[in-house]
Design a protein around this motif. Structure first.
Motif, PDB file in Angstrom:
ATOM      1  N   PHE A 142      -8.104  -1.602   5.794  1.00  0.00           N
ATOM      2  CA  PHE A 142      -7.104  -0.697   5.202  1.00  0.00           C
ATOM      3  C   PHE A 142      -7.801   0.235   4.235  1.00  0.00           C
ATOM      4  CE2 PHE A 142      -4.853  -4.539   6.349  1.00  0.00           C
ATOM      5  CZ  PHE A 142      -3.784  -4.025   7.079  1.00  0.00           C
ATOM      6  N   LYS A 143      -7.430   1.510   4.322  1.00  0.00           N
ATOM      7  CA  LYS A 143      -8.016   2.490   3.403  1.00  0.00           C
ATOM      8  C   LYS A 143      -6.884   3.248   2.733  1.00  0.00           C
ATOM      9  CE  LYS A 143     -11.950   3.270   6.442  1.00  0.00           C
ATOM     10  NZ  LYS A 143     -12.736   4.261   7.199  1.00  0.00           N
ATOM     11  N   PHE A 144      -6.966   3.306   1.412  1.00  0.00           N
ATOM     12  CA  PHE A 144      -5.946   4.048   0.666  1.00  0.00           C
ATOM     13  C   PHE A 144      -6.628   5.096  -0.194  1.00  0.00           C
ATOM     14  CE2 PHE A 144      -4.148  -0.103   1.554  1.00  0.00           C
ATOM     15  CZ  PHE A 144      -2.889   0.226   2.032  1.00  0.00           C
ATOM     16  N   ALA A 195     -10.901   9.455   2.991  1.00  0.00           N
ATOM     17  CA  ALA A 195     -11.500   9.038   4.268  1.00  0.00           C
ATOM     18  C   ALA A 195     -10.533   9.357   5.404  1.00  0.00           C
ATOM     19  CB  ALA A 195     -11.777   7.540   4.244  1.00  0.00           C
ATOM     20  N   GLU A 196     -11.122   9.640   6.524  1.00  0.00           N
ATOM     21  CA  GLU A 196     -10.324   9.836   7.730  1.00  0.00           C
ATOM     22  C   GLU A 196      -9.489   8.559   7.899  1.00  0.00           C
ATOM     23  OE1 GLU A 196     -11.666  10.432  12.097  1.00  0.00           O
ATOM     24  OE2 GLU A 196     -13.144  11.349  10.759  1.00  0.00           O
ATOM     25  N   ASN A 197      -8.315   8.658   8.288  1.00  0.00           N
ATOM     26  CA  ASN A 197      -7.361   7.539   8.467  1.00  0.00           C
ATOM     27  C   ASN A 197      -6.985   6.768   7.194  1.00  0.00           C
ATOM     28  OD1 ASN A 197      -9.612   5.854   8.273  1.00  0.00           O
ATOM     29  ND2 ASN A 197      -9.540   5.142  10.379  1.00  0.00           N
ATOM     30  N   ALA A 198      -7.304   7.331   6.016  1.00  0.00           N
ATOM     31  CA  ALA A 198      -6.837   6.686   4.772  1.00  0.00           C
ATOM     32  C   ALA A 198      -5.382   7.089   4.525  1.00  0.00           C
ATOM     33  CB  ALA A 198      -7.700   7.124   3.594  1.00  0.00           C
ATOM     34  N   ILE A 199      -4.643   6.168   3.934  1.00  0.00           N
ATOM     35  CA  ILE A 199      -3.239   6.438   3.595  1.00  0.00           C
ATOM     36  C   ILE A 199      -3.208   7.012   2.182  1.00  0.00           C
ATOM     37  CG2 ILE A 199      -1.006   5.342   3.159  1.00  0.00           C
ATOM     38  CD1 ILE A 199      -2.198   3.101   5.172  1.00  0.00           C
ATOM     39  N   GLU A 200      -2.663   8.208   2.034  1.00  0.00           N
ATOM     40  CA  GLU A 200      -2.657   8.829   0.706  1.00  0.00           C
ATOM     41  C   GLU A 200      -1.379   8.472  -0.053  1.00  0.00           C
ATOM     42  OE1 GLU A 200      -3.853  12.879   0.561  1.00  0.00           O
ATOM     43  OE2 GLU A 200      -3.056  13.184  -1.465  1.00  0.00           O
ATOM     44  N   GLN A 210       5.950   0.096  -7.869  1.00  0.00           N
ATOM     45  CA  GLN A 210       6.288   0.841  -6.645  1.00  0.00           C
ATOM     46  C   GLN A 210       5.042   1.075  -5.786  1.00  0.00           C
ATOM     47  OE1 GLN A 210       8.138   4.230  -8.557  1.00  0.00           O
ATOM     48  NE2 GLN A 210      10.174   3.608  -7.894  1.00  0.00           N
ATOM     49  N   VAL A 211       3.936   1.400  -6.467  1.00  0.00           N
ATOM     50  CA  VAL A 211       2.697   1.641  -5.707  1.00  0.00           C
ATOM     51  C   VAL A 211       2.231   0.349  -5.041  1.00  0.00           C
ATOM     52  CG1 VAL A 211       0.330   2.507  -5.806  1.00  0.00           C
ATOM     53  CG2 VAL A 211       2.039   3.445  -7.358  1.00  0.00           C
ATOM     54  N   ILE A 212       2.260  -0.747  -5.809  1.00  0.00           N
ATOM     55  CA  ILE A 212       1.841  -2.051  -5.252  1.00  0.00           C
ATOM     56  C   ILE A 212       2.709  -2.371  -4.020  1.00  0.00           C
ATOM     57  CG2 ILE A 212       1.585  -4.550  -5.721  1.00  0.00           C
ATOM     58  CD1 ILE A 212      -0.035  -3.108  -7.728  1.00  0.00           C
ATOM     59  N   SER A 217       3.120  -3.150   1.594  1.00  0.00           N
ATOM     60  CA  SER A 217       3.941  -3.000   2.799  1.00  0.00           C
ATOM     61  C   SER A 217       3.072  -2.616   4.009  1.00  0.00           C
ATOM     62  CB  SER A 217       5.049  -1.972   2.588  1.00  0.00           C
ATOM     63  OG  SER A 217       4.506  -0.682   2.549  1.00  0.00           O
ATOM     64  N   TYR A 218       1.984  -1.916   3.765  1.00  0.00           N
ATOM     65  CA  TYR A 218       1.062  -1.597   4.867  1.00  0.00           C
ATOM     66  C   TYR A 218       0.251  -2.818   5.266  1.00  0.00           C
ATOM     67  CZ  TYR A 218       1.914   3.411   4.401  1.00  0.00           C
ATOM     68  OH  TYR A 218       2.488   4.661   4.379  1.00  0.00           O
TER      69      TYR A 218
END
Ligand code: DC
Length: 220
Positions: A142-144, A195-200, A210-212, A217-218
């Motif tokens: 997972f990439k955020f 990063a490519e495919n990171a969730i922003e 809320q962020v956590i 959730s991902y």
């Protein structure tokens, strides 16, 4: 979920990455590595030796033999430089700028990335930094990319430093954050990028919970 899970959290300074990474690691019971602390400790070493933090030749005289260890005491990361716990000292404002400067040096990045990959290789972990998803752990599960406006980040840092008893000038602090963003995004080797495919996730108007919740959730 598979047995070993790697999570990359990248973003500019003050975006809330480290708070989020700490909570995620506690919730999932996995290792948390704050990679920024390693660049900060390297900067502290250069400052102690009187070496300019942009001087690649000077820094290369000590970087490969740097005595830098990451330990965990009661689940909290401690940064040990030359046998001394510098976890608090590296948070001082002058070290932040020095860390941003020194992190642009290729010899520093190669050494730090090597150490980070070794630490991350054996177990589930969450790493926070600038180049984790793009360079350190390109195969992370997972990439955020955690971001927030400059004003929000300056407000947060101001409150944090003031609470710790530091006297800070808000305008100066904001300018420093902008300068660090510029350094981190424009350095030649392994800059801060989404990063490519990171969730922003833009945390400007979100609470930490809320962020956590969104990050989990991902993952879950
Ligand atoms: O996350 P931080 O503010 O503690 O990081 C300090 C500096 O280290 C930051 O200005 C950029 C650098 N850094 C980096 O270049 N790559 C990383 N993976 C982590 C931090």
């Amino acid at each position: 979920m598979k047995n070993i899970i790697k999570i990359a959290l990248d973003g500019p300074s003050g975006s809330g990455k480290s708070t989020i990474a700490k909570k995620i690691s506690a919730k999932l019971n996995i290792l948390y590595l704050d990679t920024g602390a390693m660049y900060r400790a390297t900067a502290l070493k250069a400052l102690a030796l009187g070496i300019d933090t942009f001087d690649e030749k000077g820094v290369s005289t000590f970087i490969n033999d740097i005595d830098l260890q990451i330990k965990y005491v009661d689940g909290t990361q401690r940064t040990i430089l030359d046998g001394v716990d510098v976890s608090e000292k590296i948070r001082e404002p002058h070290v932040s700028m020095a860390a941003s400067n020194i992190s642009s040096l290729k010899c520093v990045r190669l050494k730090m990335v090597d150490m980070q990959r070794k630490i991350a290789s054996q177990m589930s972990c969450v790493l926070d930094g600038r180049d984790i998803g793009s360079y350190v752990l390109p195969n992370a599960d997972f990439k955020f990319y955690i971001t927030a406006s400059v004003d929000v980040r300056a407000d947060r840092r101001f409150k944090e430093l003031t609470l710790k008893g530091h006297k800070v000038d808000y305008a100066e602090l904001k300018k420093e954050i902008e300068q660090r963003d510029y350094n981190d995004k424009t350095r030649e080797f392994s800059p801060l990028v989404k990063a490519e495919n990171a969730i922003e996730i833009d945390t400007s108007f979100m609470t930490i919970d809320q962020v956590i919740g969104k990050v989990l959730s991902y993952i879950e």
